[in-house]
Design an enzyme around this catalytic site. Sequence first.
Site, PDB file in Angstrom:
ATOM      1  N   LYS A 214       6.654   4.507 -19.000  1.00 41.79           N
ATOM      2  CA  LYS A 214       6.133   5.163 -20.207  1.00 41.79           C
ATOM      3  C   LYS A 214       7.277   5.855 -20.960  1.00 41.79           C
ATOM      4  O   LYS A 214       7.441   5.672 -22.155  1.00 41.79           O
ATOM      5  CB  LYS A 214       5.051   6.173 -19.805  1.00 41.79           C
ATOM      6  CG  LYS A 214       4.453   6.921 -20.960  1.00 41.79           C
ATOM      7  CD  LYS A 214       3.300   7.808 -20.502  1.00 41.79           C
ATOM      8  CE  LYS A 214       2.896   8.750 -21.618  1.00 41.79           C
ATOM      9  NZ  LYS A 214       1.773   9.616 -21.264  1.00 41.79           N
ATOM     10  N   GLU A 220      14.321   6.537 -11.103  1.00 48.94           N
ATOM     11  CA  GLU A 220      14.105   5.449 -10.129  1.00 48.94           C
ATOM     12  C   GLU A 220      14.033   4.101 -10.843  1.00 48.94           C
ATOM     13  O   GLU A 220      14.638   3.110 -10.427  1.00 48.94           O
ATOM     14  CB  GLU A 220      12.798   5.672  -9.348  1.00 48.94           C
ATOM     15  CG  GLU A 220      12.802   6.859  -8.406  1.00 48.94           C
ATOM     16  CD  GLU A 220      12.380   8.159  -9.067  1.00 48.94           C
ATOM     17  OE1 GLU A 220      12.423   8.252 -10.319  1.00 48.94           O
ATOM     18  OE2 GLU A 220      12.029   9.098  -8.339  1.00 48.94           O
ATOM     19  N   GLY A 276       0.211   8.309 -17.577  1.00 48.16           N
ATOM     20  CA  GLY A 276       0.786   7.290 -16.693  1.00 48.16           C
ATOM     21  C   GLY A 276      -0.216   6.778 -15.677  1.00 48.16           C
ATOM     22  O   GLY A 276      -0.353   5.574 -15.446  1.00 48.16           O
ATOM     23  N   ARG A 277      -0.959   7.694 -15.047  1.00 46.18           N
ATOM     24  CA  ARG A 277      -1.884   7.290 -13.988  1.00 46.18           C
ATOM     25  C   ARG A 277      -3.180   6.705 -14.544  1.00 46.18           C
ATOM     26  O   ARG A 277      -4.086   6.363 -13.782  1.00 46.18           O
ATOM     27  CB  ARG A 277      -2.164   8.470 -13.061  1.00 46.18           C
ATOM     28  CG  ARG A 277      -2.609   9.736 -13.766  1.00 46.18           C
ATOM     29  CD  ARG A 277      -2.528  10.936 -12.835  1.00 46.18           C
ATOM     30  NE  ARG A 277      -2.827  12.209 -13.491  1.00 46.18           N
ATOM     31  CZ  ARG A 277      -1.921  12.947 -14.135  1.00 46.18           C
ATOM     32  NH1 ARG A 277      -0.677  12.525 -14.259  1.00 46.18           N
ATOM     33  NH2 ARG A 277      -2.266  14.105 -14.685  1.00 46.18           N
ATOM     34  N   GLU A 362      -2.515  13.715  -8.610  1.00 45.45           N
ATOM     35  CA  GLU A 362      -1.635  14.129  -9.707  1.00 45.45           C
ATOM     36  C   GLU A 362      -2.467  14.767 -10.826  1.00 45.45           C
ATOM     37  O   GLU A 362      -1.974  15.623 -11.557  1.00 45.45           O
ATOM     38  CB  GLU A 362      -0.828  12.932 -10.244  1.00 45.45           C
ATOM     39  CG  GLU A 362       0.390  13.348 -11.050  1.00 45.45           C
ATOM     40  CD  GLU A 362       1.356  12.208 -11.346  1.00 45.45           C
ATOM     41  OE1 GLU A 362       2.394  12.101 -10.669  1.00 45.45           O
ATOM     42  OE2 GLU A 362       1.074  11.414 -12.265  1.00 45.45           O
ATOM     43  N   HIS A 393     -10.250   1.802  14.276  1.00 41.91           N
ATOM     44  CA  HIS A 393      -9.495   1.748  15.533  1.00 41.91           C
ATOM     45  C   HIS A 393      -8.258   2.637  15.471  1.00 41.91           C
ATOM     46  O   HIS A 393      -7.323   2.455  16.249  1.00 41.91           O
ATOM     47  CB  HIS A 393      -9.131   0.298  15.846  1.00 41.91           C
ATOM     48  CG  HIS A 393     -10.349  -0.529  16.107  1.00 41.91           C
ATOM     49  ND1 HIS A 393     -10.922  -0.654  17.350  1.00 41.91           N
ATOM     50  CD2 HIS A 393     -11.149  -1.223  15.253  1.00 41.91           C
ATOM     51  CE1 HIS A 393     -12.004  -1.409  17.272  1.00 41.91           C
ATOM     52  NE2 HIS A 393     -12.169  -1.767  16.005  1.00 41.91           N
ATOM     53  N   LYS A 516      12.472  16.611  -9.286  1.00 44.34           N
ATOM     54  CA  LYS A 516      13.341  15.719 -10.069  1.00 44.34           C
ATOM     55  C   LYS A 516      14.613  16.450 -10.474  1.00 44.34           C
ATOM     56  O   LYS A 516      15.720  15.936 -10.339  1.00 44.34           O
ATOM     57  CB  LYS A 516      12.631  15.279 -11.362  1.00 44.34           C
ATOM     58  CG  LYS A 516      11.501  14.295 -11.186  1.00 44.34           C
ATOM     59  CD  LYS A 516      11.048  13.857 -12.572  1.00 44.34           C
ATOM     60  CE  LYS A 516       9.701  13.181 -12.555  1.00 44.34           C
ATOM     61  NZ  LYS A 516       9.181  12.893 -13.882  1.00 44.34           N
TER      62      LYS A 516
HETATM   63  O1  F6P Z   1       6.896  11.855 -12.126  1.00 42.82           O
HETATM   64  C1  F6P Z   1       5.558  11.553 -12.247  1.00 42.82           C
HETATM   65  C2  F6P Z   1       5.371  10.544 -13.336  1.00 42.82           C
HETATM   66  O2  F6P Z   1       5.631  11.127 -14.561  1.00 42.82           O
HETATM   67  C3  F6P Z   1       3.992   9.943 -13.293  1.00 42.82           C
HETATM   68  O3  F6P Z   1       3.060  10.725 -13.934  1.00 42.82           O
HETATM   69  C4  F6P Z   1       4.231   8.632 -13.933  1.00 42.82           C
HETATM   70  O4  F6P Z   1       3.183   7.736 -13.701  1.00 42.82           O
HETATM   71  C5  F6P Z   1       5.529   8.243 -13.263  1.00 42.82           C
HETATM   72  O5  F6P Z   1       6.243   9.439 -13.161  1.00 42.82           O
HETATM   73  C6  F6P Z   1       6.336   7.193 -13.970  1.00 42.82           C
HETATM   74  O6  F6P Z   1       6.688   7.600 -15.248  1.00 42.82           O
HETATM   75  P1  F6P Z   1       7.210   6.568 -16.310  1.00 42.82           P
HETATM   76  O7  F6P Z   1       6.141   5.569 -16.567  1.00 42.82           O
HETATM   77  O8  F6P Z   1       7.549   7.373 -17.533  1.00 42.82           O
HETATM   78  O9  F6P Z   1       8.436   5.896 -15.754  1.00 42.82           O
END
Ligand code: F6P
Length: 552
Positions: A214, A220, A276-277, A362, A393, A516
């Site tokens: 987003k 990452e 995002g979620r 979240e 199990h 972060k």
């Molecule tokens: O750090 C949490 C977050 O902001 C989530 O809410 C989001 O889904 C994820 O990181 C990834 O963010 P992006 O889509 O901006 O890479």
Amino acid sequence: MSDKHTHGGTRLDQTPEWAALAKHREELGDAQLRGLFADDPGRAERYTVQVGDLYLDYAKHLVTDETLQLLRELARARGVAELRDAMFRGEKINNTEDRAVLHTALRAPRDAVIEVDGANVVPAVHAVLDRMAAFADSVRSGLWAGQTGRRIRNIVNIGIGGSDLGPAMAYEVLRPWTDRSLTFRFVSNVDGADLHEAVRDLDPAETLFIVSSKTFTTIETITNATAARQWLLDGLGGAESAVAKHFVAVSTNAAEVAKFGIDTTNMFEFWDWVGGRYSYDSAIGLSLMIAIGPERFREMLAGFHLVDEHFRTAPPEANAPLLLGLLGVWYGQFFDAQSHAVLPYSHYLSRFTAYLQQLDMESNGKSVDRAGRPVDWQTGPVVWGTPGTNGQHAYYQLLHQGTKTIPVDFIGFARPVAELGDLAGQHDLLMANLFAQGQALAFGKTAEEVAAEGVPAEQVPHRTFRGNHPSTTILAAELSPSVLGQLIALYEHKVFVQGAIWGIDSFDQWGVELGKVLARRIEPALTEGADVPGLDASTAALVGRYRTLRGR
Ligand code: F6P
């Protein structure tokens, strides 16, 4: 930060409705499900609701008609319906980020009108869906060629959190509807092992990367995308022109996409009013759309929309997300339930609960209300679970005989997916397990029943099941793209209801920021031995040990 949804300053625990529930809970004492069923023979039939293809049985809950009535009164007092309507209208109910919350617009029909800041967003939603469909078709048909002219056979989504969990989960759920001649991989972890394992057996000439983010600033994702770019260029002789054929982006941030080196004509857009979620039915679902095709993707969106409409219009007594949300509030506060298990009896739903963890935790892992005041009541639960019967199990022992109250959602389907057939009657056995677990959790086995079986007296306590563990059973005729959409929307709106009652902002996620920032500060200490001002003694020692182990 102006917010008209703070209930005029009245805190949840100061409302008469909350007090009425507390009193009712006391009166209920240690009411047993056995007793509730005996006293009310109609409850099994009455405590059900049908939403689209989903049949919900909530009879095995520690509630009576009065409980449900009091919970609905609480929802009324907390303005759940008003906040819901404000969300659907596109008002900026995410007050800490001053944003609208409009994932429901992502699945609205073409002719709907939903405005943000006076502009109808629906045409843009459908324009992107159409572009995604054209792109997905060109990849699926082999028209989209890579740098060497060969068709694309491998699709790797690079993203994290909401830009990974949705498509990764839905790809697993909808595997029977996917093009089995294509390979899909989902890379999220900044641990290089994730990308390495995802691409080690792939031919770069046939591989397409979808960089999904987003913000397009998530460390990452950008790190993995940079490594993937290197892997691709190394494999294809180093010509930069390969990037345009093998990389597309999904983002709200065109400037960052361009900065990374992806042509923005190969970018699929979404908007800041999609959390995002809550985003996998936006362009974030591009990998999924390539897997299942645009038609199935639209069926999934229709499933979402069906439950959106139900949530928006069904009366409180028959409103499934409202009901599930209220039950969670009831157990969290009045039974001190700390967690909630979601246990699908479907192998295809193996990542379903992992997806719900972000959606729920979240969203509702908050401890101040919308006005910034600390809350004195339970908010979001720890959500966990894996598919039955494997869990039976492993950890069900604790569900049955442990000391904790853990409400459970069972999810099952009457028919196995067509492709599977039903060798050896496996499906009936699977579902018999689901029904048996709900029964055992609710009604247990008394000491008298155990003794009557001739069990030696000293063993009786060990073999007694106290029961009284609440559960909801969600049953559908069969799994389908639409049913997946219905299930996800059901949980999205459940989470919404709970956030509204607790008075928190379910749509921000400030809690992920501190880690972060600290990681960025610590990284130079690991690589260059740089001084990190203010590092605590324990972390400083760990950093030192790490550097020694790395021979630095
Ligand atoms: O750090 C949490 C977050 O902001 C989530 O809410 C989001 O889904 C994820 O990181 C990834 O963010 P992006 O889509 O901006 O890479």
